[in-house]
Design a protein around this motif. Structure first.
Motif, PDB file in Angstrom:
ATOM      1  N   TYR A  64     -14.265  43.148 -28.242  1.00 34.51           N
ATOM      2  CA  TYR A  64     -15.575  43.775 -28.383  1.00 34.51           C
ATOM      3  C   TYR A  64     -15.757  44.912 -27.386  1.00 34.51           C
ATOM      4  N   ILE A  65     -16.638  45.841 -27.757  1.00 36.22           N
ATOM      5  CA  ILE A  65     -17.053  46.917 -26.867  1.00 36.22           C
ATOM      6  C   ILE A  65     -18.550  46.775 -26.631  1.00 36.22           C
ATOM      7  N   LEU A  66     -18.938  46.626 -25.374  1.00 35.70           N
ATOM      8  CA  LEU A  66     -20.346  46.654 -24.990  1.00 35.70           C
ATOM      9  C   LEU A  66     -20.685  48.052 -24.493  1.00 35.70           C
ATOM     10  N   ARG A  67     -21.744  48.633 -25.029  1.00 38.90           N
ATOM     11  CA  ARG A  67     -22.093  50.010 -24.686  1.00 38.90           C
ATOM     12  C   ARG A  67     -23.604  50.132 -24.542  1.00 38.90           C
ATOM     13  N   GLN A  68     -24.047  50.850 -23.526  1.00 45.04           N
ATOM     14  CA  GLN A  68     -25.469  51.156 -23.385  1.00 45.04           C
ATOM     15  C   GLN A  68     -25.644  52.638 -23.680  1.00 45.04           C
ATOM     16  N   ASN A  69     -26.455  52.951 -24.725  1.00 40.98           N
ATOM     17  CA  ASN A  69     -26.585  54.341 -25.129  1.00 40.98           C
ATOM     18  C   ASN A  69     -27.563  55.101 -24.232  1.00 40.98           C
ATOM     19  N   SER A  70     -27.791  56.371 -24.557  1.00 41.33           N
ATOM     20  CA  SER A  70     -28.635  57.226 -23.720  1.00 41.33           C
ATOM     21  C   SER A  70     -30.086  56.782 -23.714  1.00 41.33           C
ATOM     22  N   GLU A  71     -30.470  55.934 -24.680  1.00 42.82           N
ATOM     23  CA  GLU A  71     -31.836  55.397 -24.721  1.00 42.82           C
ATOM     24  C   GLU A  71     -31.924  54.036 -24.039  1.00 42.82           C
ATOM     25  N   ASP A  72     -30.852  53.658 -23.309  1.00 44.35           N
ATOM     26  CA  ASP A  72     -30.777  52.374 -22.595  1.00 44.35           C
ATOM     27  C   ASP A  72     -30.851  51.181 -23.545  1.00 44.35           C
ATOM     28  N   ILE A  73     -30.364  51.363 -24.764  1.00 44.38           N
ATOM     29  CA  ILE A  73     -30.296  50.275 -25.734  1.00 44.38           C
ATOM     30  C   ILE A  73     -28.867  49.744 -25.763  1.00 44.38           C
ATOM     31  N   ASN A  74     -28.732  48.423 -25.684  1.00 45.15           N
ATOM     32  CA  ASN A  74     -27.407  47.820 -25.678  1.00 45.15           C
ATOM     33  C   ASN A  74     -26.830  47.755 -27.083  1.00 45.15           C
ATOM     34  N   GLU A 169     -35.092  48.005 -45.233  1.00 49.52           N
ATOM     35  CA  GLU A 169     -33.926  48.459 -44.490  1.00 49.52           C
ATOM     36  C   GLU A 169     -33.660  47.525 -43.318  1.00 49.52           C
ATOM     37  N   ILE A 170     -32.378  47.370 -43.011  1.00 51.00           N
ATOM     38  CA  ILE A 170     -31.917  46.377 -42.043  1.00 51.00           C
ATOM     39  C   ILE A 170     -31.247  47.069 -40.863  1.00 51.00           C
ATOM     40  N   ASP A 171     -31.415  46.499 -39.683  1.00 52.94           N
ATOM     41  CA  ASP A 171     -30.683  46.966 -38.514  1.00 52.94           C
ATOM     42  C   ASP A 171     -30.243  45.746 -37.709  1.00 52.94           C
ATOM     43  N   TYR A 172     -29.132  45.901 -36.978  1.00 49.94           N
ATOM     44  CA  TYR A 172     -28.622  44.836 -36.128  1.00 49.94           C
ATOM     45  C   TYR A 172     -28.827  45.225 -34.664  1.00 49.94           C
ATOM     46  N   ARG A 173     -29.118  44.243 -33.837  1.00 53.87           N
ATOM     47  CA  ARG A 173     -29.453  44.536 -32.441  1.00 53.87           C
ATOM     48  C   ARG A 173     -29.048  43.357 -31.565  1.00 53.87           C
ATOM     49  N   ILE A 174     -28.686  43.649 -30.306  1.00 54.27           N
ATOM     50  CA  ILE A 174     -28.345  42.587 -29.363  1.00 54.27           C
ATOM     51  C   ILE A 174     -29.139  42.779 -28.068  1.00 54.27           C
ATOM     52  N   THR A 175     -29.246  41.710 -27.303  1.00 53.64           N
ATOM     53  CA  THR A 175     -29.724  41.801 -25.923  1.00 53.64           C
ATOM     54  C   THR A 175     -28.701  41.105 -25.036  1.00 53.64           C
ATOM     55  N   THR A 182     -22.889  39.202 -20.640  1.00 50.87           N
ATOM     56  CA  THR A 182     -22.741  38.381 -21.843  1.00 50.87           C
ATOM     57  C   THR A 182     -23.865  38.701 -22.826  1.00 50.87           C
ATOM     58  N   VAL A 183     -23.578  38.456 -24.109  1.00 49.14           N
ATOM     59  CA  VAL A 183     -24.582  38.656 -25.147  1.00 49.14           C
ATOM     60  C   VAL A 183     -25.512  37.453 -25.169  1.00 49.14           C
ATOM     61  N   GLU A 184     -26.805  37.713 -25.035  1.00 51.61           N
ATOM     62  CA  GLU A 184     -27.778  36.623 -24.991  1.00 51.61           C
ATOM     63  C   GLU A 184     -28.354  36.323 -26.363  1.00 51.61           C
ATOM     64  N   HIS A 185     -28.720  37.390 -27.121  1.00 55.43           N
ATOM     65  CA  HIS A 185     -29.305  37.204 -28.448  1.00 55.43           C
ATOM     66  C   HIS A 185     -28.735  38.234 -29.411  1.00 55.43           C
ATOM     67  N   LYS A 186     -28.608  37.830 -30.671  1.00 52.74           N
ATOM     68  CA  LYS A 186     -28.198  38.737 -31.747  1.00 52.74           C
ATOM     69  C   LYS A 186     -29.288  38.717 -32.810  1.00 52.74           C
TER      70      LYS A 186
END
Length: 414
Positions: A64-74, A169-175, A182-186
């Motif tokens: 897996y790749i964990l990335r935080q974008n320019s909007e600080d979204i994981n 419309e659907i989107d996927y998101r993690i915290t 570690t991934v806490e929620h999907k």
């Protein structure tokens, strides 16, 4: 930008960045978001220097790749493919967002008694025991129920089909956890429509450096012959007997070829567009004839067959136009699904349209948006024909390609 690499247990095993002085470097990164496929992908190059084995381990497909974008979204991506180039000393990786995990999860076909579900119930029942939960839900209060008849498929495909059925419309998101390791929620987020009317105006020469306009009639049709899954008697359902006419779109009988050779053209029921026929119809013996495409919907409910087919015809009954813009003013923030305004005063273009595709690179500091009503899918006419034939034959043979006679092919196509 920092990328954290994690193994299949989501344990961090290494990192790379665009600007840190030590460690692996990230080059030629590109994040691609697509409103129609509901997919997000990420790709980049990692120069491995004198530690090729260690870099191989980090970039192994399945990690897996964990990335935080320019909007600080994981963001979380799974590496699908890697390519090692010993000549240039780099490893190219391609990953897709966490929602692709559901491609490995099976969703069984619906029971004989088709359930009537709300969109919330349909999504909730699909993600049971997957680790995903519903997050943002703009349709939580919706009491609209629809017949949810599905074939056996992956849960990812099922989610997409539910989104089409309920026109959402659907989107996927993690915290991540507090330590960010570690991934806490999907989450699966359900939107009536992603994006906002952002009020952003992009001017050629000031905010964008180019506008590429793509126009195509590759997928154009003025009529759709719609057919669904097999009914109890083993025959695909059609629109025979269904009544609809809004002045433009109408369900009507249409002639095809002569299947039984009795000299009389056979008849099928299609959704037709009168305005599209007038504009695009083929001239045959002095009369305009429809350009007809077959379209399969995996349902035994005639109302669902009609609504899905009508929506599809509306998307292909006129020339498709996309506008691709390279944004140079990165202070103008644009998100997937947003409605923005583009102005090219010299070319007399004043466009207000929706962001259908968004490509961003943090290393190169570039943003490219594709605007339009429907996203033009590339692939060429040969691919589009192949896809149509595979779709039709698969629906009859349960995805098992078998040798077919000419009469059997004609029966499927009509």
């Amino acid at each position: 930008m920092i990328l954290y690499f994690a193994n299949k247990n989501l344990t961090i095993i290494g990192k790379a960045s665009t600007d840190l002085p030590k460690g692996y470097e990230v080059k030629k990164d590109k994040k691609t978001e697509d409103i129609e496929t509901q997919a997000v992908s990420f790709e980049c190059e990692i120069p491995y220097g004198d530690t090729p084995v260690e870099c191989d381990i980090l970039t192994t497909p399945g990690n897996y790749i964990l990335r935080q974008n320019s909007e600080d979204i994981n963001e979380l991506y799974q590496i699908i493919e890697s390519e090692k180039d010993t000549d240039s000393g780099i490893i190219r990786i391609y990953g897709e967002d966490v929602g692709m995990e559901l491609l490995n999860e099976v969703a069984l076909s619906s029971p004989n008694d088709t359930p009537m579900w709300t969109v919330t119930e349909a999504v909730q029942n699909t993600i049971v025991d997957t680790g995903f939960v519903i997050g943002i839900n703009q349709l939580a209060e919706s009491t609209t129920t629809m017949a949810c008849s599905f074939s056996e498929q992956t849960r990812s495909e099922r989610i997409k089909e539910i989104a089409k059925l309920f026109e959402c419309e659907i989107d996927y998101r993690i915290t991540l956890s507090a330590d960010g390791r570690t991934v806490e929620h999907k989450y699966i987020d359900i939107y009536t429509k992603r994006g906002t009317y952002s009020g952003v105006t992009l001017r050629l020469g000031t905010d964008i450096d180019s506008i590429a306009v793509t126009k195509t009639i590759e997928n154009l049709a003025t009529s759709i012959y719609a057919y669904g899954a097999d009914d109890a008697g083993g025959n695909p359902i059609t629109l025979a007997g269904y009544s609809y006419d809004d002045g433009d779109f109408v369900v009507a009988a249409q002639t095809f070829d002569d299947r039984d050779g009795n000299g009389i053209p056979d008849t099928g029921y299609c959704i037709q567009s009168r305005s599209a026929l007038e504009k695009w119809g083929r001239m045959v013996d002095g009369q305009k004839r429809h350009i007809t495409k077959p379209y399969n919907v995996d349902t035994v409910d005639q109302a669902t067959l009609f609504s899905e087919s009508l929506k599809y015809l509306k998307s292909i009954c006129d020339i498709a136009v996309n506008y691709e813009c390279s944004i140079t003013n990165l202070q103008k923030k644009v998100s997937l699904g947003d409605t923005v305004t583009v102005i090219d005063e010299e070319g007399q273009l004043f466009l207000t349209s929706r962001v259908l595709k968004l490509e961003t690179s943090e290393a190169d500091k570039t943003v490219t948006v594709t605007l339009g009503e429907y996203l033009i899918q590339s692939g060429g006419i040969a691919q589009s024909v192949r896809d149509s034939v595979v779709q039709m034959i698969s629906s009859i043979t349960s995805a098992q390609m078998t040798e077919m006679t000419a009469d059997q092919v004609r029966e499927i196509c009509t």
